[in-house]
Each structure stands twice: as C-alpha cells, then as structure tokens.
Write a protein that holds these residues in place. Structure first.
Motif, mmCIF file in Angstrom:
data_model
loop_
_atom_site.group_PDB
_atom_site.id
_atom_site.type_symbol
_atom_site.label_atom_id
_atom_site.label_comp_id
_atom_site.label_asym_id
_atom_site.label_seq_id
_atom_site.Cartn_x
_atom_site.Cartn_y
_atom_site.Cartn_z
ATOM 1 N N PRO A 245 59.033 97.762 29.942
ATOM 2 C CA PRO A 245 57.624 97.874 30.321
ATOM 3 C C PRO A 245 57.479 98.169 31.806
ATOM 4 O O PRO A 245 58.081 97.499 32.641
ATOM 5 C CB PRO A 245 57.043 96.506 29.954
ATOM 6 N N GLY A 246 56.696 99.190 32.138
ATOM 7 C CA GLY A 246 56.456 99.541 33.528
ATOM 8 C C GLY A 246 55.070 99.091 33.957
ATOM 9 O O GLY A 246 54.399 98.321 33.280
ATOM 10 N N MET A 247 54.607 99.565 35.118
ATOM 11 C CA MET A 247 53.303 99.190 35.627
ATOM 12 C C MET A 247 52.204 99.937 34.887
ATOM 13 O O MET A 247 52.338 101.119 34.571
ATOM 14 C CB MET A 247 53.228 99.480 37.123
ATOM 15 N N ARG A 248 51.115 99.248 34.610
ATOM 16 C CA ARG A 248 49.929 99.817 33.995
ATOM 17 C C ARG A 248 48.714 99.304 34.757
ATOM 18 O O ARG A 248 47.959 98.474 34.271
ATOM 19 C CB ARG A 248 49.820 99.433 32.514
ATOM 20 N N PRO A 249 48.511 99.764 35.998
ATOM 21 C CA PRO A 249 47.391 99.251 36.794
ATOM 22 C C PRO A 249 46.051 99.605 36.157
ATOM 23 O O PRO A 249 45.863 100.691 35.612
ATOM 24 C CB PRO A 249 47.572 99.947 38.149
ATOM 25 N N VAL A 250 45.110 98.662 36.241
ATOM 26 C CA VAL A 250 43.802 98.813 35.599
ATOM 27 C C VAL A 250 42.707 98.780 36.667
ATOM 28 O O VAL A 250 42.655 97.848 37.485
ATOM 29 C CB VAL A 250 43.568 97.700 34.559
ATOM 30 N N LEU A 251 41.835 99.784 36.650
ATOM 31 C CA LEU A 251 40.704 99.888 37.574
ATOM 32 C C LEU A 251 39.419 99.629 36.790
ATOM 33 O O LEU A 251 39.198 100.221 35.733
ATOM 34 C CB LEU A 251 40.669 101.276 38.212
ATOM 35 N N VAL A 252 38.588 98.724 37.312
ATOM 36 C CA VAL A 252 37.308 98.382 36.677
ATOM 37 C C VAL A 252 36.195 98.701 37.664
ATOM 38 O O VAL A 252 36.255 98.295 38.831
ATOM 39 C CB VAL A 252 37.268 96.895 36.277
ATOM 40 N N GLU A 253 35.142 99.408 37.186
ATOM 41 C CA GLU A 253 34.045 99.834 38.061
ATOM 42 C C GLU A 253 32.700 99.514 37.410
ATOM 43 O O GLU A 253 32.507 99.765 36.219
ATOM 44 C CB GLU A 253 34.106 101.341 38.326
ATOM 45 N N TRP A 254 31.776 98.959 38.220
ATOM 46 C CA TRP A 254 30.391 98.761 37.804
ATOM 47 C C TRP A 254 29.519 99.753 38.576
ATOM 48 O O TRP A 254 29.508 99.741 39.820
ATOM 49 C CB TRP A 254 29.918 97.351 38.127
ATOM 50 N N ILE A 255 28.773 100.595 37.874
ATOM 51 C CA ILE A 255 27.925 101.604 38.507
ATOM 52 C C ILE A 255 26.508 101.473 37.958
ATOM 53 O O ILE A 255 26.296 101.526 36.735
ATOM 54 C CB ILE A 255 28.464 103.028 38.270
ATOM 55 N N GLU A 256 25.532 101.307 38.853
ATOM 56 C CA GLU A 256 24.126 101.177 38.461
ATOM 57 C C GLU A 256 23.413 102.515 38.609
ATOM 58 O O GLU A 256 23.615 103.231 39.602
ATOM 59 C CB GLU A 256 23.431 100.121 39.319
ATOM 60 N N ALA A 257 22.569 102.860 37.626
ATOM 61 C CA ALA A 257 21.835 104.129 37.661
ATOM 62 C C ALA A 257 20.557 103.977 36.840
ATOM 63 O O ALA A 257 20.350 102.976 36.136
ATOM 64 C CB ALA A 257 22.691 105.269 37.123
#
Length: 459
Positions: A245-257
């Motif tokens: 198993p290698g790296m699996r970086p996770v990006l989480v973003e909250w965007i208001e519109a």
C-alpha cells in the motif's frame, strides 16, 4: 503517549539479514516543517503540486513563498531514532485551570440595618485544578520493512494554544473558563528516504483571540511537512498498489455558492463521483467573489489505513447550576431596593448570591476529518470512507432572568459521512450542505446559498 490505541498496536517489521548484534540498527532522521500561508494559495498549491509519490515539489513552491515573505515558517522540529523505535520532541507550557468549585456562601442568618453596598457572602472558589499542555509536539515511530520499500513513519503531531477566558457568572459567582485551540493529526506515512510528504493542513487559531468563540475562520492555513531520511538507503519510487500500500492523500474542500448556480451545475453533472467539471466551473465565481472557498482539509493517507486530522477550538459551556441563595433568616431595616444608587456612590446589592455554574463541558468547534482508504486492484479506484465535520458557534440563548440567568450556546455543524468508490485525481461531490450561520441568525426558509463538499484522492 498517543491517545490512539491503534498506535500502540502498530507492528513494524524490520528485516535484519544477520543477528542483531552484528547489524547496526538503521538510523532515521525525521524533520518537520510548519509553514503558514494564505488559504487560497495553500489550496491551489496542493491541487497543483501534491502527488502520491511525495510533496517535494509542493515544499519547494512553499519555500519560494518564504523567500518572498508571502509565507511564514512557524516552527521546525527534528528527531533522530532507529528503525522500529519511537521518538518525541515537544516544547510545552502547562496552563492550569479550575475544574471543580465551591459555590459562594451566604450566612444562614442575616440582619441588614440600612444600605449595604457590598456583595453578600463569600465568593466562589476553585476546589480542584488540572492543566492543559500548550505548544507543539511531534511523536513518531519508524520502520523499515526491506530494501527497496519506503520508510514507514507513524506520526502524531499536535499544536495547542490558549485563546481566551470565557466569562461566566456575575458578582461573587463570577468564574471564567478557558478556551483552547487544538490541532492534531495521526497518520501513517510511507516515505521515500529524503523525500518530503505533506503530513497535515491545519486551520490556525482565530486572528483576534479576544473574539475566539465567534470569530470567522482566519484567512491563512498551516502546512505540516515531514521528511524521513535513512543515510545509505537509495531513493526509490513508491511500490505498485498490488505489492504494497502506498500513499493516498485525500483533499477535502467546502465551497459556498448561490443555490441557483449550484442547481444548474448539478443538473449538468450526472455522476457525482466524476465532478471535475463541476469543481472547475466554480473557479470563476470564486475569483469574482460570488462563491467562496470556506475551508480546505488535507488527510495524509497510506493504503488500507485510517487517519484523522482536526483543527478545533475547545469551547466551554455550562452543564450544572447551583441556584441563587438567600439567607434562611433575613431581617432588613431601612434598606434601599437592590440596584438603586446609593448616596455615597455605587448601587445597593441584592441580598442573595447569584446562580453559580459549578460544572462545564467542552464542545470542539472547527474542522474534523476521519478517512479510511482501500485501493482497488485496478490501481485507479479507491474505496473511500470519509466523515467530515465543520462546526461553529452560531449564537446563544439565555434562560432565567436577573441573577438567575444561565447562558447556553447554539451551534451550527456541517456534517457528511459517506462511503464511495472514486477514481484517483478526480474530485467527487460528497454532499450539499447549508452554509455557516452568522452569529445569532437562523437558517432562512428559502436557502439562497449552499455549500458543496468535494473529496479528491490525489494521484
């Protein structure tokens, strides 16, 4: 020591070719770099430069910002340890605060002749204390399976600050409680020797600490980089998904519109697991100010493991109250009503002790992300379980009146919990949420604004 029981059960396998007395242990140097920069820049650089193979390009871009004074290095830490051992560095200040109280006392028999301009009875006093560690800590456990595979770095990092004192009570019942900022990450990193990894993205404390309980999210974010180096080991590429198993970086973003814009974008998006076009369509309104990037969170993940990261404010609130008290026997002669001005200055005090708040609990306000990733056999798809919460103080209510008033907070939380299969490098729309509330406001019946929650497993 770590709070996570998983850390204590971690088994790191070394591979000595000869008896241990004939083979010196592999020495591993670990460096951590804490750098603060504007939120929009941090988000853009992560999306542009961060790869599952490492964060050296991202680190170089952030170092370039340091040289132009558009970023600030907050701290740098280093540790030296042997493979399979633990190491810890900490710069800590211990702040004491009260946890148990003796309430204010009033005489059982009280006679008052004329005006008495002072608080009646003995003020509340603290009966027990504890302390909170302030500063930054990094603890690691390192491992080396065999030549040609990444170094394993089990990392737990934390950062705490005292924000403010939240005032509770009045008169001789007054006793403030502290509010703390706390950020932490616990994760497994697979590091090529000498190659930087991004270990966390934190939202720092509010800019105005005196408004810590109601302040909006600050405009900056803090990147935590980690690098493990084992002299003599050759740099190598991370293993293929079917071997290790290698790296699996996770990006989480909250965007208001605007709700109308979001509705149009959703109508044009048939598959929410492939929302790259929808995410790209928001760049123009974000630049124009009609949409807003509220928050970004990053979770460093290695395959088939769990990770958690949080940036929160510990906000105290009242849970138990001693009622206001009057003497069992009270004789009053020629006394001006409580609250009236006195000839010599001041006001006449009530002949009673106010309600006293004798017990508190703490609510964590801010960003908390928990993630589990399981790579699939095709090397492109990841089964992702994610729990994301963004919460804030939305105001408060007061119960009672006068000296019996008891304040209670009101919170607003944006929560999303899901399990989904996503393709690496492709943003997925995990949920659509109500926006954060200004202090004292309630959600309108017609939602004119919404918040999109995007989750991306980076390549």
């Amino acid at each position: 020591m770590f709070r996570s029981s998983r850390f204590l059960s971690l088994v790191l396998l070394t591979a000595p070719a000869l008896p241990a007395k004939d083979v010196p242990p592999v020495q591993i140097s670990v460096q951590c770099d804490w750098i603060r920069l504007p939120h929009a820049a941090a988000n853009g650089l992560i999306r542009q430069h961060l790869k599952s193979t490492g964060a050296s390009a991202l680190h170089d871009a952030v170092i370039a910002m340091l040289k132009t004074n558009t970023a600030t290095r907050l701290d740098v830490q280093s540790l030296l340890t042997s493979a399979g051992k633990r190491a810890k560095v900490a710069g800590i200040t211990e702040k004491s605060y009260a946890t148990e109280f003796d309430p204010p006392q009033l005489s059982q028999t009280l006679s008052v002749d004329g005006d008495w301009p002072y608080d009646m009875g003995i003020p509340a006093s603290a009966g027990s204390y504890t302390f909170h560690n302030l500063g930054r800590e990094v603890e690691v456990e390192t491992g080396l399976r065999q030549e040609g595979l990444p170094l394993q770095l089990r990392l737990a990092a934390s950062w705490s600050e005292h924000l403010t004192e939240v005032p509770y009570g009045i008169g001789n019942s007054f006793y403030p409680e502290p509010s703390f900022y706390h950020a932490s990450v616990v994760a497994d990193l697979h590091c090529a020797s000498g190659v930087w990894q991004l270990a966390g993205l934190f939202t720092p404390p509010p800019d105005k600490k005196e408004e810590a309980e109601t302040a909006p999210l600050p405009g900056d974010r803090v990147l935590l980089f980690a690098r493990a180096t084992a002299p003599g080991l050759k740099p190598h590429a991370p293993p293929s998904p079917d071997s290790e198993p290698g790296m699996r970086p996770v990006l989480v973003e909250w965007i208001e519109a605007d709700t109308a814009l979001i509705a149009d974008l959703l109508e044009a998006t048939s598959d929410f697991t492939s929302a790259a076009g929808l995410r790209a369509s928001l760049e123009t309104p974000i630049a124009a100010g009609t949409a807003a990037l509220i928050e970004t969170a990053f979770v460093p993940m290695s395959g088939r493991e769990e990770a958690k990261i949080s940036s929160v404010r510990w906000f105290p609130f009242v849970t138990e109250v001693d009622p206001a008290q009057v003497p069992q026997t009270l004789t009053v002669t020629n006394h001006t009503p409580a609250g009236s001005p006195l000839p010599g200055g001041g006001v006449s005090q009530p002949l009673m002790t106010p309600s006293f708040f004798n017990n508190y609990s703490v609510r964590e306000l801010g960003t908390v992300i928990e993630v589990r990733c399981t790579p699939q056999d095709d090397g492109e798809t990841v089964s992702l379980e994610v729990a994301a919460e963004l919460s804030a103080l939305a105001g408060g209510d007061v119960f009672g009146q006068g000296v019996t008033e008891v304040p209670q907070p009101r919170y607003h939380s944006l929560k999303c919990t899901t399990g989904v299969a996503v393709r690496t490098g492709v943003p997925a729309l995990a949920g659509l949420l109500d926006p954060p509330l200004p202090s004292g406001h309630s959600q309108p019946a017609v939602r004119t604004r919404k918040v999109l929650l995007f989750v991306t497993v980076l390549r």
